[in-house]
Design a protein around this motif. Sequence first.
Motif, PDB file in Angstrom:
ATOM      1  N   GLU A  17       0.844  -1.187   0.000  1.00  0.00           N
ATOM      2  CA  GLU A  17       0.000   0.000   0.000  1.00  0.00           C
ATOM      3  C   GLU A  17       0.879   1.236   0.000  1.00  0.00           C
ATOM      4  OE1 GLU A  17      -2.226  -0.623   3.560  1.00  0.00           O
ATOM      5  OE2 GLU A  17      -0.630   0.121   4.875  1.00  0.00           O
ATOM      6  N   ALA A  18       0.270   2.387  -0.263  1.00  0.00           N
ATOM      7  CA  ALA A  18       0.995   3.656  -0.274  1.00  0.00           C
ATOM      8  C   ALA A  18       0.081   4.751   0.242  1.00  0.00           C
ATOM      9  CB  ALA A  18       1.486   3.984  -1.681  1.00  0.00           C
ATOM     10  N   GLU A  19       0.670   5.740   0.868  1.00  0.00           N
ATOM     11  CA  GLU A  19      -0.078   6.862   1.428  1.00  0.00           C
ATOM     12  C   GLU A  19      -0.143   8.006   0.424  1.00  0.00           C
ATOM     13  OE1 GLU A  19       0.224  10.083   5.146  1.00  0.00           O
ATOM     14  OE2 GLU A  19       1.627   8.404   4.995  1.00  0.00           O
ATOM     15  N   ILE A  20      -1.307   8.612   0.279  1.00  0.00           N
ATOM     16  CA  ILE A  20      -1.446   9.781  -0.587  1.00  0.00           C
ATOM     17  C   ILE A  20      -0.794  10.963   0.125  1.00  0.00           C
ATOM     18  CG2 ILE A  20      -3.026  11.341  -1.778  1.00  0.00           C
ATOM     19  CD1 ILE A  20      -5.129   9.066  -1.645  1.00  0.00           C
ATOM     20  N   VAL A  21       0.287  11.473  -0.439  1.00  0.00           N
ATOM     21  CA  VAL A  21       0.983  12.606   0.160  1.00  0.00           C
ATOM     22  C   VAL A  21       0.402  13.917  -0.362  1.00  0.00           C
ATOM     23  CG1 VAL A  21       3.208  13.775   0.400  1.00  0.00           C
ATOM     24  CG2 VAL A  21       3.093  11.279   0.475  1.00  0.00           C
ATOM     25  N   ALA A  22       0.154  13.986  -1.666  1.00  0.00           N
ATOM     26  CA  ALA A  22      -0.397  15.220  -2.240  1.00  0.00           C
ATOM     27  C   ALA A  22      -1.091  14.906  -3.561  1.00  0.00           C
ATOM     28  CB  ALA A  22       0.704  16.248  -2.455  1.00  0.00           C
ATOM     29  N   TRP A  23      -2.225  15.572  -3.790  1.00  0.00           N
ATOM     30  CA  TRP A  23      -2.903  15.511  -5.081  1.00  0.00           C
ATOM     31  C   TRP A  23      -2.464  16.688  -5.926  1.00  0.00           C
ATOM     32  CZ3 TRP A  23      -5.198  11.394  -6.796  1.00  0.00           C
ATOM     33  CH2 TRP A  23      -5.874  10.524  -5.934  1.00  0.00           C
ATOM     34  N   HIS A  24      -2.271  16.433  -7.222  1.00  0.00           N
ATOM     35  CA  HIS A  24      -1.983  17.519  -8.159  1.00  0.00           C
ATOM     36  C   HIS A  24      -3.202  17.845  -9.018  1.00  0.00           C
ATOM     37  CE1 HIS A  24       2.121  17.258  -6.925  1.00  0.00           C
ATOM     38  NE2 HIS A  24       2.271  16.031  -7.383  1.00  0.00           N
ATOM     39  N   ILE A  25      -4.273  17.082  -8.802  1.00  0.00           N
ATOM     40  CA  ILE A  25      -5.521  17.282  -9.576  1.00  0.00           C
ATOM     41  C   ILE A  25      -6.708  17.165  -8.626  1.00  0.00           C
ATOM     42  CG2 ILE A  25      -4.635  16.602 -11.822  1.00  0.00           C
ATOM     43  CD1 ILE A  25      -6.586  14.085  -9.765  1.00  0.00           C
ATOM     44  N   LYS A  26      -7.887  17.519  -9.127  1.00  0.00           N
ATOM     45  CA  LYS A  26      -9.118  17.356  -8.343  1.00  0.00           C
ATOM     46  C   LYS A  26     -10.247  16.968  -9.288  1.00  0.00           C
ATOM     47  CE  LYS A  26     -10.358  22.297  -8.480  1.00  0.00           C
ATOM     48  NZ  LYS A  26      -9.251  22.705  -9.365  1.00  0.00           N
ATOM     49  N   VAL A  27     -11.348  16.515  -8.708  1.00  0.00           N
ATOM     50  CA  VAL A  27     -12.505  16.109  -9.513  1.00  0.00           C
ATOM     51  C   VAL A  27     -12.983  17.300 -10.351  1.00  0.00           C
ATOM     52  CG1 VAL A  27     -14.899  15.350  -9.431  1.00  0.00           C
ATOM     53  CG2 VAL A  27     -13.224  14.354  -7.863  1.00  0.00           C
ATOM     54  N   GLY A  28     -13.195  17.027 -11.653  1.00  0.00           N
ATOM     55  CA  GLY A  28     -13.625  18.073 -12.569  1.00  0.00           C
ATOM     56  C   GLY A  28     -12.506  18.639 -13.418  1.00  0.00           C
ATOM     57  N   ASP A  29     -11.243  18.381 -13.023  1.00  0.00           N
ATOM     58  CA  ASP A  29     -10.104  18.899 -13.790  1.00  0.00           C
ATOM     59  C   ASP A  29      -9.951  18.160 -15.110  1.00  0.00           C
ATOM     60  OD1 ASP A  29      -9.529  20.684 -11.850  1.00  0.00           O
ATOM     61  OD2 ASP A  29      -7.670  19.744 -11.169  1.00  0.00           O
ATOM     62  N   ARG A  30      -9.567  18.905 -16.108  1.00  0.00           N
ATOM     63  CA  ARG A  30      -9.182  18.312 -17.383  1.00  0.00           C
ATOM     64  C   ARG A  30      -7.687  18.025 -17.300  1.00  0.00           C
ATOM     65  NH1 ARG A  30     -10.532  15.784 -22.289  1.00  0.00           N
ATOM     66  NH2 ARG A  30      -8.627  15.873 -23.545  1.00  0.00           N
ATOM     67  N   ILE A  31      -7.266  16.768 -17.504  1.00  0.00           N
ATOM     68  CA  ILE A  31      -5.853  16.420 -17.420  1.00  0.00           C
ATOM     69  C   ILE A  31      -5.387  15.820 -18.733  1.00  0.00           C
ATOM     70  CG2 ILE A  31      -5.915  16.054 -14.923  1.00  0.00           C
ATOM     71  CD1 ILE A  31      -6.009  13.060 -15.438  1.00  0.00           C
ATOM     72  N   GLU A  32      -4.079  15.877 -18.931  1.00  0.00           N
ATOM     73  CA  GLU A  32      -3.481  15.351 -20.155  1.00  0.00           C
ATOM     74  C   GLU A  32      -2.636  14.127 -19.831  1.00  0.00           C
ATOM     75  OE1 GLU A  32      -4.359  16.542 -23.005  1.00  0.00           O
ATOM     76  OE2 GLU A  32      -5.496  18.194 -22.109  1.00  0.00           O
TER      77      GLU A  32
END
Length: 424
Positions: A17-32
Amino acid sequence: MGKFTFKLPDIGEGIAEAEIVAWHIKVGDRIEEDQPIADMMTDKATVEMESPVSGVVTAVAGEAGDVVSIGAMLVEIEIEGAGNEVDEAPKPVEQAKTPVEAATTPSDVSPASRGVESEKVAEKPSEEAKIELVTAQSDKVTASPAVRARAKALGVDLGQVKASGGHVRHADLDAYLNYGSGQGYRAPGVSTARPDESVKVIGMRRRIAENMAASKRNIPHFSYVEEFDVTALEAMRADLNANRGQRPKLTMLPFLIVAICKTLPDFPMINARYDDEAGIVTRHGAVHLGMATQTDAGLMVPVIRNAQDLNVWQLASEISRLAAAARDGTAKSEELSGSTLTVTSLGPLGGIATTPVINRPEVAIIGPNKIVERPMFVGDTIEARKLMNLSISCDHRVVDGWDAASYVQALKKLVETPVLLFAD
């Protein structure tokens, strides 16, 4: 439109397992494709996760600080096409044929005309042939459409860019633009500044922050710094290392620890722990020396038990063993607690002087700084001497300034007369 479920991949042997340290995106974001989406921390390292597809984020697996199992959903992305509802990896998109490939594909050229067509290609001007060859080389490189589009806009041949992970990423392109081309090229309007990033303080960093804040909040610190002449000690260290045989190489730290342990019996208030809630100071007879160690996970303090009973060679072995265990995550819980005094050393980065923060509930911490060679008066002559500043921070509720200064002066006498370190 379809749904693509990006599951947390296996990011290390034995990692469950791994711990989420930081998100660079959020729900609704358009990502590439290839865009960073999250930093995941295991017990060994922090790994940046990148999106394998382009689309709109519809769900994420929790907040920073949450733990995600290997193979569990990390991000759901709405994409154009069928998605991966059957958990199949996305198939690579067939790339368009280059002009050279299109002109020479057997299915597009009749047998009768192949010889004529080959002659026409051979008769092309050399510059045009070179341009088509570069295009063909670039198209053979494995890279995402986003990377290809950026390279095209910058006028960069992807065939010249070194791929770090099997295919060319944005980071590889950045490295080429700044260094690989040999010209430090940067296209007009392209900034190298990174965007601001807010990172939640979690995991080991949060524990370090809490401990340091409690120490500074509850302990009235004071620091004292003295200059030590370590010329003779460095000469002794060099002689011992030259004749060490199979024993470990000696640094300055084992000698300093011997000096610390020999001096402490006359200054028991230094080797102590203060329970401020109970109002009790425990002056310890044994020296369980904490050794501040920088690791990928943050600052850790493995403990050398009964340091007063070890010689310089044994101390060197224990220092090496504990530092390695702290850095690779194999240190046991009992090896990371119970210290009565801490030493913190930055080695060659030690600076001129430091004001280290006490490792609560201890009452003192010692910080040797880097060794520098400077001219000094020795009697009536000037000589080159090796000098080192040593800092000590103390809890003023327990240790008086006079006691701290007297202790450091006693330490200075041993260090500057190193033969005394080996005298009973």
